[in-house]
Design an enzyme around this catalytic site. Structure first.
Site, PDB file in Angstrom:
ATOM      1  N   THR A  46       3.057  -3.535   1.311  1.00 18.22           N
ATOM      2  CA  THR A  46       1.946  -3.540   0.362  1.00 18.22           C
ATOM      3  C   THR A  46       2.358  -2.744  -0.879  1.00 18.22           C
ATOM      4  O   THR A  46       3.266  -1.906  -0.812  1.00 18.22           O
ATOM      5  CB  THR A  46       0.663  -2.972   1.001  1.00 18.22           C
ATOM      6  OG1 THR A  46       0.935  -1.655   1.467  1.00 18.22           O
ATOM      7  CG2 THR A  46       0.192  -3.842   2.154  1.00 18.22           C
ATOM      8  N   THR A  48       1.341  -0.149  -3.098  1.00 17.65           N
ATOM      9  CA  THR A  48       1.447   1.310  -3.198  1.00 17.65           C
ATOM     10  C   THR A  48       2.411   1.853  -2.150  1.00 17.65           C
ATOM     11  O   THR A  48       3.185   2.772  -2.423  1.00 17.65           O
ATOM     12  CB  THR A  48       0.068   1.972  -3.052  1.00 17.65           C
ATOM     13  OG1 THR A  48      -0.801   1.456  -4.064  1.00 17.65           O
ATOM     14  CG2 THR A  48       0.150   3.487  -3.188  1.00 17.65           C
ATOM     15  N   CYS A  49       2.391   1.271  -0.968  1.00 21.31           N
ATOM     16  CA  CYS A  49       3.256   1.734   0.118  1.00 21.31           C
ATOM     17  C   CYS A  49       4.729   1.524  -0.222  1.00 21.31           C
ATOM     18  O   CYS A  49       5.563   2.395   0.009  1.00 21.31           O
ATOM     19  CB  CYS A  49       2.911   0.997   1.411  1.00 21.31           C
ATOM     20  SG  CYS A  49       1.167   1.103   1.847  1.00 21.31           S
ATOM     21  N   SER A  50       5.046   0.356  -0.777  1.00 19.77           N
ATOM     22  CA  SER A  50       6.434  -0.005  -1.048  1.00 19.77           C
ATOM     23  C   SER A  50       6.960   0.511  -2.382  1.00 19.77           C
ATOM     24  O   SER A  50       8.161   0.738  -2.526  1.00 19.77           O
ATOM     25  CB  SER A  50       6.600  -1.529  -1.023  1.00 19.77           C
ATOM     26  OG  SER A  50       6.430  -2.014   0.289  1.00 19.77           O
TER      27      SER A  50
END
Length: 161
Positions: A46, A48-50
């Site tokens: 996703t 923000t996560c990546s």
């Protein structure tokens, strides 16, 4: 009830993809006798996560280890195949442990589940980081918005160490 600083983590099992296939990792194996930074993301791959959360921990890995951290792990409510692919795609294999909380049992046990059904994702984990020493939560940093990675980011964790 949400876990708090000073609490002992509940017993749980994660799955981790390895070169030899999937393995089961218990909370005892992960935390007993160690100082561990655990951070959670709503989902592998996703935005923000990546683009923010995980890269910060990869870039600051050595600095965290130099401050006495034995291990760094990321957990998400994704299957171990997805977590393994995310580790490979981001260059995180062998640097950070990518743990699958496939059924959200750990996430629910610590009270940090997020209902992302409205976004088509189902039950996921809130974004957070914690410093765990011998199974006890020493620092807990929960994001108010899943689209932010500031209080739970690597820079913030370095400040706490």
């Amino acid at each position: 009830m949400t876990i708090a600083e000073g609490d002992t983590l509940p017993q749980a099992k994660f799955k981790e993809k390895t070169a030899d296939g999937p393995i089961e990792v218990t909370t005892d194996e992960l935390f007993k006798g160690k100082k561990v930074v655990l951070f959670a993301v709503p989902g592998a791959f996703t935005p923000t996560c990546s683009l923010n959360h995980l890269p910060g921990y990869l870039e600051n890995r050595d600095a965290l280890l130099e401050r006495g951290v034995d291990e760094i792990a990321v957990v998400a409510v994704n299957d171990f195949f997805v977590m393994g692919a995310w580790a490979e795609k981001t260059g995180g294999t062998g640097k950070i442990r990518f743990l699958s909380d496939w059924d959200a049992s750990f996430t629910k046990a610590i009270g940090l589940e997020l209902d992302a059904s409205g976004a088509g994702l189902g039950i996921r984990s809130k974004r957070y980081s914690m410093l765990v020493e011998d199974g006890v939560v020493k620092s807990l940093n929960i994001e108010e918005s899943p689209g932010q990675a500031t209080v739970s980011g690597a820079a913030a964790m370095l400040e706490r160490l």
